[in-house]
Design an enzyme around this catalytic site. Structure first.
Site, PDB file in Angstrom:
ATOM      1  CB  CYS A 114      33.502  21.497  76.437  1.00  0.00           C
ATOM      2  SG  CYS A 114      34.140  20.884  74.856  1.00  0.00           S
ATOM      3  CG  HIS A 247      35.756  24.941  77.571  1.00  0.00           C
ATOM      4  ND1 HIS A 247      36.680  23.911  77.540  1.00  0.00           N
ATOM      5  CD2 HIS A 247      35.104  24.902  76.368  1.00  0.00           C
ATOM      6  CE1 HIS A 247      36.581  23.277  76.388  1.00  0.00           C
ATOM      7  NE2 HIS A 247      35.636  23.862  75.658  1.00  0.00           N
ATOM      8  CG  ASN A 277      37.898  22.405  73.006  1.00  0.00           C
ATOM      9  OD1 ASN A 277      37.870  21.823  74.084  1.00  0.00           O
ATOM     10  ND2 ASN A 277      36.800  22.796  72.389  1.00  0.00           N
TER      11      ASN A 277
END
Length: 320
Positions: A114, A247, A277
């Site tokens: 990520c 993020h 996500n």
């Protein structure tokens, strides 16, 4: 002094959009439970014939169009992904082929999950500042739906597929002002996919393993710290930040960082509700959304930040 400045952005989400209610038909969960804990409402799932490189190439085409460049004007391609098409070659070379780029420019992947887009953007910035590249195509792309156990309600509700891309171009005016990357392998057990392929065999689980509370605590702590570091080292203050582009993993983590910096959520580009996500794709997805919606304007100061398994994390302060 030469800077690396964003000249174009693009993003792509697969057509198949899965709601929280859809997931509640398959696992023991609910829209209320997912929304309250994560802020996620939907996630997009790639079609069976869509690969990570397909998502990446489509986002790249849109970024190139926004930058007013053709593929052969790109002299560096970096793809951040934890879900490559193949063991090798790199997804970046596959994207290069799909875009019809024939100039022989270097193309490679980076893997920091990520935080991958932060690592890729920082690397491209170094290429441009050193004079090794003039136009860099930086992509975050993932098909996390293929490493999610769809019977595990603690993880399957969190992740989605997508891609985002940025064209960085050499400029005499400020673009990327400062960046910082960090990693600590001592925390690898908090979040990983333990399986591997070796000697013709698959060993270990091929699915995401996550200690949710542990990840939450570590992410909140480290994202706040690196945000402070990047802002201070650049000689800025939090009050000078026009937008945080974080993020997109969990609304509560994002809110915690904004609160730590003393910034309103009105200064945060928030898209997690729309796609969940998407790992390395989430920051460029949010960035492209913010730019195309008119929220983000030229000359504004942006703080990009992300954290992922490893653990690896990073932040970039830039002027758009």
């Amino acid at each position: 002094m030469q800077y690396a400045k964003i000249s174009g952005t693009g993003s792509y989400l697969p057509a198949n959009r899965v709601s929280n209610d859809d997931l509640a038909q398959k696992v023991d969960t609910s829209d209320e439970w997912i929304t309250a804990r994560t802020g996620i409402k939907f996630r997009h799932i790639a079609a069976e014939n869509e690969k990570t490189s397909d998502l990446a190439a489509e986002a790249a085409r849109r970024a190139l169009d926004a930058a007013g460049l053709n593929g052969n004007e790109i002299d560096l391609i970096i793809v951040a992904t934890a879900t490559p098409d193949m063991q090798f070659p790199s997804t970046a070379t596959i994207v290069q082929q799909k875009l019809g780029i024939t100039n022989g420019c270097p193309a490679f992947d980076v893997q920091a999950v990520c935080a991958g887009f932060m690592y890729a953007l920082t690397t491209a910035n170094a290429y441009i500042k050193s004079g090794m590249a003039k136009n860099a195509l930086v992509i975050g792309a993932e098909t996390f739906s293929r490493i999610v156990d769809w019977n595990d309600r603690t993880t399957c509700v969190l992740f989605g597929d997508g891609a985002g891309a940025v064209v960085l171009s050499a400029s005499d005016t400020p673009g990327i002002i400062h960046s910082k990357l960090k990693a600590d392998g001592n925390y690898l057990k908090l979040l990983n996919v333990p399986g591997q392929i070796a000697c013709g065999k698959v060993s270990g689980s091929p699915y995401i393993s996550m200690d949710g509370p542990g990840v939450f605590k570590f992410a909140v702590k480290m994202l706040s710290k690196i945000a402070d570091d990047v802002i201070e080292e650049a000689g800025y203050t939090a009050a000078q930040i026009d937008w945080i582009v974080p993020h997109q993993a969990n609304r509560r983590i994002i809110e915690s960082t904004a609160k730590h910096l003393g910034l309103s959520m009105d200064k945060v580009v928030l898209t997690v509700q729309d796609h969940g996500n998407t790992s390395a794709a989430s920051i460029p997805l949010a960035l492209d959304t913010g730019i195309r919606s008119g929220q983000i304007k030229r000359g504004q100061n942006l703080l990009l930040e992300g954290i992922g398994g490893g653990f690896a994390w990073g932040a970039v302060l830039l002027q758009y």
